[in-house]
Design an enzyme around this catalytic site. Structure first.
Site, PDB file in Angstrom:
ATOM      1  N   ASP B 125       0.847  -1.189   0.000  1.00  0.00           N
ATOM      2  CA  ASP B 125       0.000   0.000   0.000  1.00  0.00           C
ATOM      3  C   ASP B 125       0.884   1.241   0.000  1.00  0.00           C
ATOM      4  OD1 ASP B 125      -2.532   1.153  -0.075  1.00  0.00           O
ATOM      5  OD2 ASP B 125      -2.529   1.511   2.074  1.00  0.00           O
ATOM      6  N   HIS B 132      -3.795  13.924   0.568  1.00  0.00           N
ATOM      7  CA  HIS B 132      -3.981  13.009   1.697  1.00  0.00           C
ATOM      8  C   HIS B 132      -2.772  13.039   2.640  1.00  0.00           C
ATOM      9  CE1 HIS B 132      -4.989   9.361   3.956  1.00  0.00           C
ATOM     10  NE2 HIS B 132      -3.798   8.880   3.647  1.00  0.00           N
ATOM     11  N   GLU B 198     -10.475   3.985   3.222  1.00  0.00           N
ATOM     12  CA  GLU B 198      -9.541   4.744   2.390  1.00  0.00           C
ATOM     13  C   GLU B 198      -9.907   4.453   0.940  1.00  0.00           C
ATOM     14  OE1 GLU B 198      -5.418   4.117   3.477  1.00  0.00           O
ATOM     15  OE2 GLU B 198      -5.590   5.616   5.066  1.00  0.00           O
ATOM     16  N   GLU B 200      -9.055   4.150  -2.635  1.00  0.00           N
ATOM     17  CA  GLU B 200      -7.824   3.976  -3.396  1.00  0.00           C
ATOM     18  C   GLU B 200      -8.123   3.260  -4.716  1.00  0.00           C
ATOM     19  OE1 GLU B 200      -4.427   2.385  -1.375  1.00  0.00           O
ATOM     20  OE2 GLU B 200      -5.141   2.970   0.614  1.00  0.00           O
ATOM     21  N   ASP B 230      -9.050   0.442   1.621  1.00  0.00           N
ATOM     22  CA  ASP B 230      -8.112  -0.037   2.638  1.00  0.00           C
ATOM     23  C   ASP B 230      -8.650   0.373   4.014  1.00  0.00           C
ATOM     24  OD1 ASP B 230      -5.719  -1.354   3.325  1.00  0.00           O
ATOM     25  OD2 ASP B 230      -4.769   0.579   3.732  1.00  0.00           O
ATOM     26  N   ARG B 234      -8.052   3.880  12.854  1.00  0.00           N
ATOM     27  CA  ARG B 234      -7.208   5.053  13.103  1.00  0.00           C
ATOM     28  C   ARG B 234      -6.644   5.101  14.512  1.00  0.00           C
ATOM     29  NH1 ARG B 234      -5.945   6.165   8.043  1.00  0.00           N
ATOM     30  NH2 ARG B 234      -7.790   6.652   6.794  1.00  0.00           N
ATOM     31  N   GLN B 237      -3.896   2.583  14.672  1.00  0.00           N
ATOM     32  CA  GLN B 237      -2.784   3.112  13.866  1.00  0.00           C
ATOM     33  C   GLN B 237      -1.980   4.166  14.626  1.00  0.00           C
ATOM     34  OE1 GLN B 237      -4.206   4.681  10.130  1.00  0.00           O
ATOM     35  NE2 GLN B 237      -2.164   5.201   9.358  1.00  0.00           N
ATOM     36  N   LYS B 250      -4.244  -1.973   9.697  1.00  0.00           N
ATOM     37  CA  LYS B 250      -4.562  -2.146   8.281  1.00  0.00           C
ATOM     38  C   LYS B 250      -4.766  -3.610   7.923  1.00  0.00           C
ATOM     39  CE  LYS B 250      -3.507   2.196   6.941  1.00  0.00           C
ATOM     40  NZ  LYS B 250      -4.263   3.012   5.973  1.00  0.00           N
ATOM     41  N   THR B 254      -9.058  -5.461   3.387  1.00  0.00           N
ATOM     42  CA  THR B 254      -8.940  -4.528   2.275  1.00  0.00           C
ATOM     43  C   THR B 254      -9.891  -5.052   1.219  1.00  0.00           C
ATOM     44  OG1 THR B 254      -6.640  -3.985   2.770  1.00  0.00           O
ATOM     45  CG2 THR B 254      -7.373  -3.605   0.508  1.00  0.00           C
ATOM     46  N   GLU B 360     -10.029  12.481   7.166  1.00  0.00           N
ATOM     47  CA  GLU B 360      -9.837  13.804   6.573  1.00  0.00           C
ATOM     48  C   GLU B 360     -11.159  14.582   6.483  1.00  0.00           C
ATOM     49  OE1 GLU B 360      -7.746  11.469   3.375  1.00  0.00           O
ATOM     50  OE2 GLU B 360      -6.958  13.471   2.965  1.00  0.00           O
TER      51      GLU B 360
END
Lengths: 418, 418
Positions: B125, B132, B198, B200, B230, B234, B237, B250, B254, B360
């Site tokens: 990844d 971002h 996420e 992607e 993904d 948070r 993380q 993570k 996915t 975000e």
């Protein structure tokens, strides 16, 4: 435990790495023959494919040895692992009535070329030795930030690259990479200047999971152990690793020893982890001893020169066991599969002579070490051969791993010219 | 390019995701039948296994479709990829004399259950969207350290966990993990409180390599693209990611969309990367346009409620193309294999409404967003379904991906009780 005697006489020497107590699992070939599974006993290898074809090994499952890797055995689970080990012990023990049937299935190990013993599903590398974490943290981030705040609470790890795992004996080419020296404003693309080894143990996941597992369950899922050298490009690492961790610095190669030493063979050498500096959360707590007392040492041979031992340590220096690492790995629900390989992290001991990497031994290159040949080393030079050794020492016998060897060959002159 | 007409009438609608120009590759099953490879055309799926058995597809290779994944096609390389696409185009084009032979090989897509379209070898990844990276860096490390010093010089990435990749539609269980809130001294083991998506793109490596490859070579190695979510914990993380990067945060899942949209189908939508703020080193420099103009948007449906679109962006916002990521990935000599999956990194645009994660969009939970239903969201709540959409828009036709969907189900009450 004491030596278990085999009718294979070489296996009975007290310092032989492969006595009947061991029975490690590998994949070998002879001449142009196909690779196949084998078991080391003294100076000989038992050909498992032939043994299965001849009916000497018949575990009541489907074929286990029609493939050149041990993953099919792993997938059968711990009950089969125990029965297979018992059967191998039975046919190779001194006085076995089956000696005449088994003897033709043995090949001298000196004739064999060894291959990767299993298909590596995924590779995870941990950072679970405290001496190493403090040493490297001090060099990379300063003494006050050496140990990250999370380190005493869980085994910190990162996903590595399974495709780069190679068997002992495979040459390792010095990589190119993006580097930035502190005295330059911009990075450059150059051959690595600070190529290093990492002395580790590798734990092989034998049984899979698809949800969180306890430390006890994790311990039962581990099939065996290998020696593991996680080759590391320190200058690439220093520039790339913030904020998402090591990537290309660790992707050139990871070398493992050719024989899987089973968790069963190591069972008499179980030992506890070091005292906890802060109490672990319940799901990561130690239950029974899950580390192993295994002497580890590394030798370095410059091109065409004899080898010198550069460090001696022991797997019992780790702060976290492989079972704790695997339990942590599963907390998120991450599916774990047979053939997953977990690197312990560099095994460094408390003293300078016990450090598991040249980065630590030469303190970032500032204090080069001197070999018995008089050569000095800060990092690995082209032509150097690095050899990892491991041995658990019982009463009159030794459990060895076979060497984990790799010679570093020069970087390509132009990596894009083929 | 304009719409290429098919005798499958539904494929000719200008907004249908699967016109003849697309021909994406998936794996499907009907009822209790075995999964097999298929190609989407309009509302129908061409059964590739049957087509091969009937001789309608015969590329002069060994069997390609006797397995339920596209890896065998990938392994044949770009020349075969082009020939296969040409053959599929020929038999499905308006006026094809082979219509009568092909029509019985089509199944309505509404009857199909979709499976992972390929065996994921390894998953990497990246973190290659600048908006971002700046947004997350500001929240995690403060505005002055938002963009790491290496970020403008190479595509920063980390190895993920292939075992956790699932196909669209698979429920995603909220994970447990080790968290530490800023107002506590010690961590706790709890269900994730800040579960996120996420947005992607995923690039699929079709041809392998065992040494450094150029950006041009890397571009040719890419087989196709999928949408990729993904899922990210948070709070896990934030506590775990220093110093070795994201790990368990993570590893829960996915999700990828079910159809591989080939690089060939996307070729008319190539576009250049944004202007470089600092010049890249030669081995990473752009040669031809290697990004794609693909509209991306995400909708969120609370349990039993309609979906609201929460963000709109475009793949052309990325700072690095997948080809540059793959070239960087290979610099160390890291072997790349067919089936390797490369996540682009979160695709955020410049404005608040273009951000590709709730982290975000809600600015770390401080500014919850309001859905059309009136519900507010800082992070994902149990029962929420997240849907990623993508479309490249041509002259009178659309290249779609199929939705990339996942519903978040509640955490286990006790993760160790089974």
């Amino acid at each position: 435990m004491t030596l278990m005697k085999s009718w294979v006489a070489s296996a009975n020497a007290p310092d032989h790495p492969f006595p009947l107590n061991n029975l490690p699992y590998g994949v070998f070939s002879i001449g142009d023959g196909d690779p196949r599974c084998g078991v080391a006993i003294g100076d000989m290898i038992l050909d498992c494919r032939e043994a299965e074809e001849e009916g000497v090994i018949d575990m009541g499952t489907g074929p286990l040895f029609d493939v050149p890797f041990w993953n099919e055995v792993m997938e059968e689970g711990p009950e089969l692992w125990a029965r297979l080990r018992a059967r191998l012990t039975e046919i190779l023990a001194e006085g076995s009535p089956e000696r005449a049937a088994v003897e033709p299935l043995l090949t001298p190990a000196t004739d064999a070329v060894m291959h990767l013993p299993f298909l590596v599903a995924e590779f995870t590398d941990f950072y679970a030795g405290k001496h190493h974490a403090v040493n490297v943290g001090t060099m990379f981030r300063g003494a006050e930030n050496a140990l990250p705040p999370n380190w005493l609470h869980m085994p910190i790890g990162y996903n590595g690259r399974a495709s780069s795992v190679v068997v002992s004996g495979t040459p390792v080419r010095r990589p190119w990479g993006q580097l930035k020296s502190p005295d330059h404003d911009t990075p450059a693309f150059l051959p690595c200047r600070r190529f290093d080894l990492e002395l580790e143990m590798g734990a092989i996941v034998g049984s899979g999971s698809d949800g969180p597992v306890t430390v006890d369950e994790a311990d039962e899922m581990i099939f065996g152990y290998v020696l593991l050298n996680d080759w590391s490009a320190r200058d690439i690492q220093a520039w790339e690793y913030q904020p998402l961790g090591p990537f290309q610095a660790k992707a050139t190669a990871t070398t493992i020893s050719p024989w899987i030493v089973t968790a069963a063979a190591l069972d008499p050498f179980r030992t506890t982890c070091p005292a906890r500096e802060v109490e672990l959360l319940p799901h990561l707590r130690d239950t029974v001893p899950m580390l192993y007392d295994i002497d580890l040492w590394v030798s370095l041979a410059p091109l065409d020169k004899p080898a010198s031992i550069i460090t001696r340590t022991n797997y019992n220096e780790m702060y976290y066991s492989a079972a704790q690492q695997l339990a942590h790995h599963s907390t998120s629900g991450c599916p774990m599969n047979p053939g997953d390989l977990l690197g312990s992290g560099t095994v460094s001991g408390p003293e300078k002579g016990n450090r598991g990497s040249l980065l630590e031994l030469s303190w970032g290159g500032k204090e080069p070490i001197t070999l018995e040949t008089g050569d000095q080393r800060s990092f690995i030079e082209d032509g150097d051969t690095l050899i990892l050794h491991g041995a658990a020492r019982g009463d009159g016998y030794t459990i060895g791993f076979g060497d984990c060897t790799g010679q570093v060959i020069p970087a390509l002159e132009n990596p894009y010219e083929r």
